[in-house]
Design an enzyme around this catalytic site. Structure first.
Site, PDB file in Angstrom:
ATOM      1  N   ASP A  58     -67.131   2.180 -11.109  1.00 51.48           N
ATOM      2  CA  ASP A  58     -66.290   3.143 -11.825  1.00 51.48           C
ATOM      3  C   ASP A  58     -66.992   4.488 -11.985  1.00 51.48           C
ATOM      4  O   ASP A  58     -68.223   4.584 -11.916  1.00 51.48           O
ATOM      5  CB  ASP A  58     -65.957   2.625 -13.232  1.00 51.48           C
ATOM      6  N   HIS A 204     -71.261   0.806 -12.350  1.00 49.09           N
ATOM      7  CA  HIS A 204     -70.973   2.241 -12.359  1.00 49.09           C
ATOM      8  C   HIS A 204     -71.876   2.954 -11.354  1.00 49.09           C
ATOM      9  O   HIS A 204     -73.082   2.697 -11.308  1.00 49.09           O
ATOM     10  CB  HIS A 204     -71.193   2.827 -13.757  1.00 49.09           C
TER      11      HIS A 204
END
Length: 245
Positions: A58, A204
């Site tokens: 993400d 991430h």
């Protein structure tokens, strides 16, 4: 008499507003364990392939960190799904194209990384359409998946995603790699219990909403995660190969 009527009208308006807010927040129940494991398994990220773990990232793309993540993925022979922020992609469009060129899947994380707590359907549709068009235009691939910021799904973005042909996918495991005390070992140890067949792992590739340089812990944890999956005959790959029902 007028005062009583005014009071009743105000109560009705307050109840109506509360009802609208309840309906707006209701989809967020998918984060509850009982809901995720029963009626919302697909949205939660439980796949239909028993030997596959969906690897997702993400908050990118980020020129400071995403290239290192891409090289690490090449090193472990894995492909992933990247949930992109429109605002980040606009600053690094070439990196978005590189994701696709290198065999990864691109998806939508919104335009900005913020949660839409209050109902605003027109705004939600406008922002999600803008992000979806940016991903398709800059990356050269039509996205299929949507993940709301913080994993909190509300009615406005949920309906906007459906209208735009996006399917919402959250995650079943994470590494808590966004904290300022994250290390390779902590990310791996946190993720390990959830690394089973059909899992979706959240990591991430950017620290734009995380502790500074936290992505380095993610980078160092990737070989550990890959080794764990290999010993259990699990394949790390993108959501497109996850067999979501």
């Amino acid at each position: 008499m007028d005062r009583a009527r005014t009071a009743r009208t105000a109560r009705r308006a307050a109840l109506a507003a509360a009802g609208v807010e309840f309906l707006h927040l209701a989809p967020a129940a998918v984060r509850l364990s009982a809901v995720r494991r029963t009626v919302a398994r697909g949205t939660a990220g439980y796949g239909g392939e028993d030997d596959h773990v969906a690897l997702t990232f993400d908050d990118g793309p980020d020129p400071r960190s995403t290239p290192y993540i891409l090289d690490a993925l090449d090193g472990i022979g894995a492909r992933a799904t990247f949930f992109l922020l429109g605002a980040m992609l606009e600053r690094a469009p070439g990196l978005g194209r590189e994701l696709v060129t290198r065999g990864h899947e691109v998806a939508v994380h919104g335009w900005h990384h913020r949660q839409q707590w209050y109902p605003a359907p027109a705004r939600d549709l406008r922002e999600l359409r803008r992000a979806t068009e940016a991903v398709a235009g800059f990356c050269g691939a039509r996205p299929r998946w949507y993940r709301p910021p913080y994993g909190v799904l509300t009615a406005g973005p949920a309906l906007a995603a459906r209208r735009l042909g996006l399917r919402t996918v959250l995650w079943t495991a994470w590494g808590r790699d966004w904290t300022d005390h994250a290390t390779a070992d902590s990310v791996y140890a946190t993720a390990r219990p959830g690394l089973t067949g059909g899992a979706t792992l959240l990591l991430h590739d950017s620290d734009c909403t995380s502790a500074p340089d936290s992505w380095r812990a993610t980078l160092a944890a990737l070989p550990l995660i890959a080794a764990h999956c290999r010993t259990r005959a699990l394949t790390l790959g993108p959501i497109r190969d996850h067999g979501l029902r």
